[in-house]
Design a protein around this motif. Structure first.
Motif, mmCIF file in Angstrom:
data_model
loop_
_atom_site.group_PDB
_atom_site.id
_atom_site.type_symbol
_atom_site.label_atom_id
_atom_site.label_comp_id
_atom_site.label_asym_id
_atom_site.label_seq_id
_atom_site.Cartn_x
_atom_site.Cartn_y
_atom_site.Cartn_z
ATOM 1 N N GLY A 1 18.572 24.161 84.087
ATOM 2 C CA GLY A 1 17.372 24.917 83.739
ATOM 3 C C GLY A 1 17.474 25.766 82.497
ATOM 4 N N VAL A 2 16.314 26.226 82.035
ATOM 5 C CA VAL A 2 16.229 27.029 80.818
ATOM 6 C C VAL A 2 15.234 28.162 81.028
ATOM 7 C CG1 VAL A 2 14.397 25.651 79.741
ATOM 8 C CG2 VAL A 2 15.976 26.907 78.295
ATOM 9 N N VAL A 3 15.506 29.304 80.372
ATOM 10 C CA VAL A 3 14.641 30.479 80.408
ATOM 11 C C VAL A 3 14.362 30.890 78.967
ATOM 12 C CG1 VAL A 3 14.379 32.871 81.172
ATOM 13 C CG2 VAL A 3 15.666 31.231 82.588
ATOM 14 N N LEU A 4 13.097 30.868 78.556
ATOM 15 C CA LEU A 4 12.721 31.252 77.199
ATOM 16 C C LEU A 4 12.040 32.612 77.238
ATOM 17 C CD1 LEU A 4 12.027 27.925 77.514
ATOM 18 C CD2 LEU A 4 11.742 28.215 75.065
ATOM 19 N N VAL A 5 12.472 33.511 76.362
ATOM 20 C CA VAL A 5 11.880 34.844 76.277
ATOM 21 C C VAL A 5 11.105 34.932 74.969
ATOM 22 C CG1 VAL A 5 12.306 37.325 76.242
ATOM 23 C CG2 VAL A 5 13.748 35.820 77.641
ATOM 24 N N LEU A 6 9.777 35.143 75.077
ATOM 25 C CA LEU A 6 8.860 35.117 73.944
ATOM 26 C C LEU A 6 8.162 36.459 73.787
ATOM 27 C CD1 LEU A 6 7.248 31.839 75.174
ATOM 28 C CD2 LEU A 6 8.457 31.946 73.020
ATOM 29 N N PRO A 7 7.672 36.758 72.593
ATOM 30 C CA PRO A 7 6.837 37.957 72.448
ATOM 31 C C PRO A 7 5.576 37.821 73.290
ATOM 32 C CG PRO A 7 6.723 36.600 70.465
ATOM 33 C CD PRO A 7 7.811 36.027 71.316
ATOM 34 N N GLY A 8 5.109 38.935 73.834
ATOM 35 C CA GLY A 8 3.916 38.913 74.657
ATOM 36 C C GLY A 8 2.654 38.901 73.826
ATOM 37 N N LEU B 1 -4.027 39.950 76.887
ATOM 38 C CA LEU B 1 -4.270 38.871 77.837
ATOM 39 C C LEU B 1 -4.686 39.497 79.157
ATOM 40 C CD1 LEU B 1 -4.165 35.888 78.667
ATOM 41 C CD2 LEU B 1 -1.770 36.212 79.277
ATOM 42 N N ASN B 2 -5.958 39.314 79.503
ATOM 43 C CA ASN B 2 -6.496 39.894 80.725
ATOM 44 C C ASN B 2 -6.250 41.406 80.794
ATOM 45 O OD1 ASN B 2 -7.282 37.326 81.566
ATOM 46 N ND2 ASN B 2 -5.323 36.935 82.558
ATOM 47 N N GLY B 3 -6.407 42.054 79.644
ATOM 48 C CA GLY B 3 -6.254 43.494 79.601
ATOM 49 C C GLY B 3 -4.825 43.976 79.517
ATOM 50 N N LYS B 4 -3.845 43.044 79.503
ATOM 51 C CA LYS B 4 -2.432 43.425 79.433
ATOM 52 C C LYS B 4 -1.926 43.175 78.022
ATOM 53 C CE LYS B 4 -1.884 41.883 84.211
ATOM 54 N NZ LYS B 4 -1.201 40.927 85.105
ATOM 55 N N GLU B 5 -1.283 44.157 77.454
ATOM 56 C CA GLU B 5 -0.848 44.024 76.071
ATOM 57 C C GLU B 5 0.676 44.018 75.977
ATOM 58 O OE1 GLU B 5 -2.577 46.866 73.512
ATOM 59 O OE2 GLU B 5 -4.631 46.263 73.915
ATOM 60 N N GLY B 6 1.165 43.306 74.959
ATOM 61 C CA GLY B 6 2.569 43.365 74.592
ATOM 62 C C GLY B 6 3.503 42.818 75.650
ATOM 63 N N GLY B 7 4.670 43.444 75.752
ATOM 64 C CA GLY B 7 5.668 42.977 76.693
ATOM 65 C C GLY B 7 6.275 41.661 76.257
ATOM 66 N N ARG B 8 6.631 40.837 77.228
ATOM 67 C CA ARG B 8 7.258 39.549 76.959
ATOM 68 C C ARG B 8 6.652 38.478 77.865
ATOM 69 N NH1 ARG B 8 8.785 42.647 73.737
ATOM 70 N NH2 ARG B 8 10.882 42.986 72.889
ATOM 71 N N ILE C 1 -5.212 34.365 70.587
ATOM 72 C CA ILE C 1 -5.251 35.331 71.690
ATOM 73 C C ILE C 1 -4.047 35.144 72.610
ATOM 74 C CG2 ILE C 1 -7.753 35.533 71.650
ATOM 75 C CD1 ILE C 1 -7.747 33.728 74.192
ATOM 76 N N PHE C 2 -3.443 33.960 72.563
ATOM 77 C CA PHE C 2 -2.249 33.699 73.364
ATOM 78 C C PHE C 2 -1.489 32.539 72.738
ATOM 79 C CE2 PHE C 2 0.000 31.723 77.017
ATOM 80 C CZ PHE C 2 0.768 32.821 77.400
ATOM 81 N N ALA C 3 -0.148 32.630 72.784
ATOM 82 C CA ALA C 3 0.697 31.546 72.272
ATOM 83 C C ALA C 3 1.897 31.396 73.195
ATOM 84 C CB ALA C 3 1.150 31.841 70.844
ATOM 85 N N SER C 4 2.380 30.183 73.322
ATOM 86 C CA SER C 4 3.493 29.936 74.224
ATOM 87 C C SER C 4 4.348 28.791 73.695
ATOM 88 C CB SER C 4 2.976 29.589 75.629
ATOM 89 O OG SER C 4 4.037 29.377 76.528
ATOM 90 N N TYR C 5 5.664 28.914 73.860
ATOM 91 C CA TYR C 5 6.599 27.858 73.471
ATOM 92 C C TYR C 5 7.370 27.408 74.703
ATOM 93 C CZ TYR C 5 6.142 28.393 68.374
ATOM 94 O OH TYR C 5 5.679 28.413 67.086
ATOM 95 N N ASN C 6 7.709 26.122 74.719
ATOM 96 C CA ASN C 6 8.488 25.593 75.823
ATOM 97 C C ASN C 6 9.398 24.485 75.313
ATOM 98 O OD1 ASN C 6 9.223 25.726 78.555
ATOM 99 N ND2 ASN C 6 7.085 25.864 79.181
ATOM 100 N N ILE C 7 10.252 23.991 76.182
ATOM 101 C CA ILE C 7 11.192 22.930 75.846
ATOM 102 C C ILE C 7 11.040 21.815 76.869
ATOM 103 C CG2 ILE C 7 13.625 22.309 75.521
ATOM 104 C CD1 ILE C 7 12.871 24.322 73.504
ATOM 105 N N SER C 8 11.037 20.570 76.417
ATOM 106 C CA SER C 8 11.124 19.445 77.341
ATOM 107 C C SER C 8 12.445 18.712 77.095
ATOM 108 C CB SER C 8 9.938 18.487 77.168
ATOM 109 O OG SER C 8 9.978 17.853 75.916
#
Length: 438
Positions: free
Chosen positions: A399-406, A410-417, A386-393
């Protein structure tokens, strides 16, 4: 309730390849592998209770014995050539020492409650992915950890901590996807053939001009020896934004123009915002690093089960005040003015014999494009997370900014990033305020 009290009943065990790998087999790191040695990839997936009901740890571990026949180098341990404690080039001794399995429970929160916490404080997810650092006993340190956490509602999360020296985020995603395929009995037999080991860094035919300066995308750090951990000069904090598809469309059409790609629009927006935030007390980030998938190696063969095949580029905003620039202008720079620096790594690390220590993520403000990572291809019993997330340590101070598929929902919100950021703590609040307006 503090985060430290949310996770309990932690148990550790190991899994090894189903068959013995054999004597005297080694896996040589490429130069690009070694430049990533201080970074770690954190992958996290959430599954509802109706998907994992009845599964136990034996069901989850069983496919890994076969999986590690393919990824047998991930079961090894790091050694150094020449026998020196800190002077020899690292490699993996494929000795079947195994990967770590972590079992844990969250007795006080449901998955929905946990995800609600996550959208307010991304650091809570750190409890669901094992805090891995290679060393200080480098020769005994596992290269990856897989954590299964069961929640109050009966749901489960899967957290993978993957040493970046093994491969990039796409490699980590493939690893888990193949595990799930084996568990479902869907993997074709040819995928279980062992790959051929090649020494990728020896006798390389690539001839480059001498490196006269360090490339902009890396920063040299003090030698870490056998403890592959980055020490920051400031406190770093993580945060996550969900940009819905509607918000993304508005961001593109109003700020950047219809021909701009989502990743470029997001990067341009965050770059400008952080320039505003940082400009209040220091210089703006005029040079940024972009890390993308290498399209030439995206369809990796079975014999290339993992690699650091990403493309590393830089963008210089010459004669541009980033905080005052049009977002469309910055997006155009990202789309058209990137300078590929990936090949410089080969010559640099050959000169250093693979023994020096560098930071890539966070040497500059770094944007990572994971839009095409197949993180929602991981299926358990035919159901996606239902949800997945990637990060870096192990991220440097810039700093770093990761852009992932949405997420699909999730709480009624679909898609996006999903946009995950790791920044100095004093920049997070300013970024959050500016992003709300954007």
């Amino acid at each position: 309730m503090g985060v430290e009290k949310l996770i309990s009943d932690v148990r550790l065990s190991s899994v090894v390849p189903a068959t013995i790998t054999g004597d005297d087999k080694v896996h040589e790191f490429t130069n690009t592998d070694l430049i990533m040695k201080l970074h770690y990839i954190k992958c996290l997936y959430f599954f509802k209770n109706d998907v994992v009901e009845g599964l136990d740890i034996h069901d989850l571990k069983k496919p890994m014995f076969q999986l590690l026949e393919l990824y047998y180098h991930a079961s090894g341990r790091i050694r150094r050539s020449g026998g020196g404690d800190d002077g020899g080039r690292p490699f993996i001794k494929c000795n079947d020492s195994g990967v770590r399995i972590v079992e844990a429970k969250c007795r006080n929160k449901t998955i929905d409650e946990w995800l609600a916490m996550f959208m307010n404080d991304a650091s809570v997810n750190e409890e669901l992915v094992y805090d891995q650092v290679l060393g200080p006993d480098l020769g005994f340190a596992p290269l990856l950890f897989i954590q299964f956490t069961w929640f109050k509602c009966g749901g489960m999360s899967i957290g993978l901590s993957w040493a970046h020296v093994l491969g990039d985020a796409f490699s980590a995603s493939n690893f888990l996807n193949i595990w799930a395929q084996i568990m479902a009995g869907q993997l074709p037999p040819q995928f279980l053939k062992k790959p051929t080991i090649t020494n990728k860094f020896i006798n390389s035919p690539l001839l480059l001009s001498p490196v006269e300066r360090l490339p902009f995308f890396i920063k040299r750090v003090d030698p870490v020896g056998d403890h592959w951990k980055l020490t920051n000069t400031c406190k770093m904090q993580s945060h996550s934004f969900h940009i819905t598809q509607k918000q993304l469309n508005q961001l593109i059409f109003k700020g950047c123009g219809t021909k701009v790609k989502p990743f470029d629009a997001i990067c341009a927006t965050v770059w400008k915002i952080l320039a505003k935030v940082r400009g209040k007390y220091s210089s703006e980030p005029n040079i940024v690093t972009i890390i993308r998938r290498d399209d030439k190696s995206c369809d990796r063969k079975t014999t290339e089960v993992s690699s650091n095949g990403q493309v590393i580029s830089i963008i210089e905003a010459n004669n541009v005040i980033v905080s005052e620039a049009d977002t469309s202008k910055l997006a155009k720079l990202i789309a058209e003015k990137v300078v590929n620096e990936t090949r410089v790594v080969e010559d640099l690390m050959k000169k250093e014999n693979g023994t020096s220590d560098f930071v890539v993520y966070g040497a500059n403000l770094t944007f990572v494009n994971l839009e095409e990572a197949k993180i929602y291809d991981l299926e358990v019993r035919g159901k996606k997370p239902i949800f997945a997330s990637y990060n870096i340590s192990g991220v440097g101070d810039e700093g770093v900014v990761l852009v992932l598929p949405g997420p699909k929902n999730l709480n009624g919100k679909e898609g996006g990033r999903i946009v995950n950021v790791i920044l100095p703590e004093d920049q997070i609040e300013g970024l959050k305020n500016e992003m709300r307006e954007a």
